[in-house]
Motif scaffolding. Structure first.
Motif, PDB file in Angstrom:
ATOM      1  N   ARG A 168       0.895  -1.155   0.000  1.00 10.89           N
ATOM      2  CA  ARG A 168       0.000   0.000   0.000  1.00 10.89           C
ATOM      3  C   ARG A 168       0.937   1.209   0.000  1.00 10.89           C
ATOM      4  O   ARG A 168       1.869   1.267   0.786  1.00 10.89           O
TER       5      ARG A 168
ATOM      6  N   ASP B 121     -12.541  -9.055  -1.366  1.00  9.07           N
ATOM      7  CA  ASP B 121     -13.739  -8.389  -0.848  1.00  9.07           C
ATOM      8  C   ASP B 121     -14.944  -8.415  -1.796  1.00  9.07           C
ATOM      9  O   ASP B 121     -16.072  -8.226  -1.353  1.00  9.07           O
TER      10      ASP B 121
ATOM     11  N   GLU C  24     -16.000  -7.419   9.124  1.00 11.12           N
ATOM     12  CA  GLU C  24     -15.163  -6.453   9.858  1.00 11.12           C
ATOM     13  C   GLU C  24     -15.567  -5.057   9.407  1.00 11.12           C
ATOM     14  O   GLU C  24     -15.539  -4.773   8.223  1.00 11.12           O
TER      15      GLU C  24
ATOM     16  N   HIS D   9      -6.053 -12.487   8.131  1.00 13.76           N
ATOM     17  CA  HIS D   9      -5.318 -12.626   6.878  1.00 13.76           C
ATOM     18  C   HIS D   9      -5.244 -14.058   6.351  1.00 13.76           C
ATOM     19  O   HIS D   9      -4.782 -14.269   5.222  1.00 13.76           O
TER      20      HIS D   9
ATOM     21  N   ARG E 188      -6.739 -14.381   3.041  1.00  7.94           N
ATOM     22  CA  ARG E 188      -6.102 -13.855   1.825  1.00  7.94           C
ATOM     23  C   ARG E 188      -5.116 -14.846   1.208  1.00  7.94           C
ATOM     24  O   ARG E 188      -4.602 -14.609   0.120  1.00  7.94           O
TER      25      ARG E 188
END
Ligand code: F6P
Length: 326
Positions: free
Chosen positions: A75, A131, A226, A256, A259
């Motif tokens: 990020r 997502d 969440e 995580h 993921r």
């Protein structure tokens, strides 16, 4: 428009299973079309830091089955600044990159939209996020694998929930979207899903308890997205402790774990189709669009639409969880 000879490829934001399959498809479809491919490491950060490598067909061998991303991800706050984006553009020029293919979620697409507004660079996006919260596409890469991970975890939790007759709040990812929680609940037979989309004017926990979720059993599993609006799994468990002390509540945060892992066949196929579609889009002269899938077909979704947060949750699925949990 300048003829494309070389594309740059990056993955950015939260990784998702199937990103590697998409990378493989983009690289091979581009080379098939006679183009050169440069792999940009660590997303926009690598573009700013000039971490750019030549990619060949065998650079993407043996990765279709691997989770994560061989291009690594990050990020990047620097890309939010005009100065950072200018450096990124200059590095692209130096590397003779004529167009970009970017794989990621809403942050990645937003960054690309701003970049494309400032500089004359054709960019095509591929939706890679667990997502499933990008608009204009029925599915995003990684969502199916994450759903399967959730189901596997809930199946295990159910054993202990039943044995101890407990109420479990299982928190799943999703940022501001309830797709993982809602469809994870349907697929795992959970008693309820608490999602941000259903928060307006409703106390979902109260409704759940008032409806007597323990009518036919002494244990329950509730999937919680969440999000501050849902209260999160810990917030809800605290409330149960204070307001409904007759229930023995426990919390599991899947975090995580969701993921990672080898992508499902569906995610591999979706990623392969989308990777190839990204190259087709550039060949057709498309720019600033994200590849989507709608009713089984590959479509081009303008960046602005993709990040518009207009995708809605299927209300009949909200009812379905209720109906099937009696
Ligand atoms: O956007 C994908 C996502 O997995 C969200 O569901 C989650 O809120 C976020 O990433 C977590 O990000 P990080 O890995 O930076 O903690």
């Amino acid at each position: 428009m300048k003829k494309i000879k070389c594309i740059g490829l990056l993955t950015s934001g939260g990784d998702s299973p199937g990103m590697n399959a998409a990378i493989r498809a983009v690289v091979r479809a581009a080379i098939y079309n006679g183009w050169q491919v440069k792999g940009i490491m660590r997303g926009y950060k690598g573009l700013i830091r000039n971490e750019i490598e030549d990619f060949r067909s065998d650079s993407v061998s043996n990765i279709i089955q691997r989770g994560g991303t061989i291009l690594k991800s990050a990020r990047c706050d620097e890309f939010r600044t005009a100065e950072g984006r200018r450096t990124a553009y200059e590095n692209m020029q130096k590397a003779a990159i004529d167009a970009l293919v970017i794989i990621g979620g809403d942050g990645t697409i937003s960054g690309a939209r701003t970049f494309a507004e400032e500089f004359d660079v054709p960019i095509v996006g591929i939706p890679g996020t667990i997502d499933n919260d990008l608009s204009g596409t029925d599915l995003t890469i990684g969502y199916d694998t994450a759903l399967n991970t959730i189901v596997e975890a809930v199946d295990k939790l159910r054993d202990t929930a039943t044995s101890h007759e407990r109420l479990f709040f299982v928190e799943v990812m999703g940022h501001s979207a309830g797709y993982l929680a809602l469809n994870g609940a349907i697929a795992s037979g959970a008693e309820a899903a608490i999602i941000p989309e259903s928060t307006t004017g409703k106390d979902q926990l109260k409704e759940l308890i008032d409806n007597g979720f323990r009518k036919s059993k002494n244990s329950a599993i509730v999937l919680v997205a969440e999000n501050p609006e849902t209260g999160g799994a810990f917030g809800l468990a605290e409330r149960v402790k204070a307001e409904y002390p007759q229930y023995d509540a426990r919390v599991t945060i899947l975090g995580h774990l969701q993921r990672g892992g080898s992508p499902t066949a569906s995610d591999r196929i979706l990623a392969s189709r989308m990777g190839r579609a990204a190259i087709d889009a550039l060949i057709e002269g498309q720019r600033n669009v994200m590849i989507g899938i709608r009713n089984g077909d590959m479509v081009y979704v303008p960046f602005t639409q993709a990040i518009s947060r207009t995708k809605t949750i299927r209300q009949s699925n909200v009812e379905l969880v209720k109906i099937l949990s009696i």
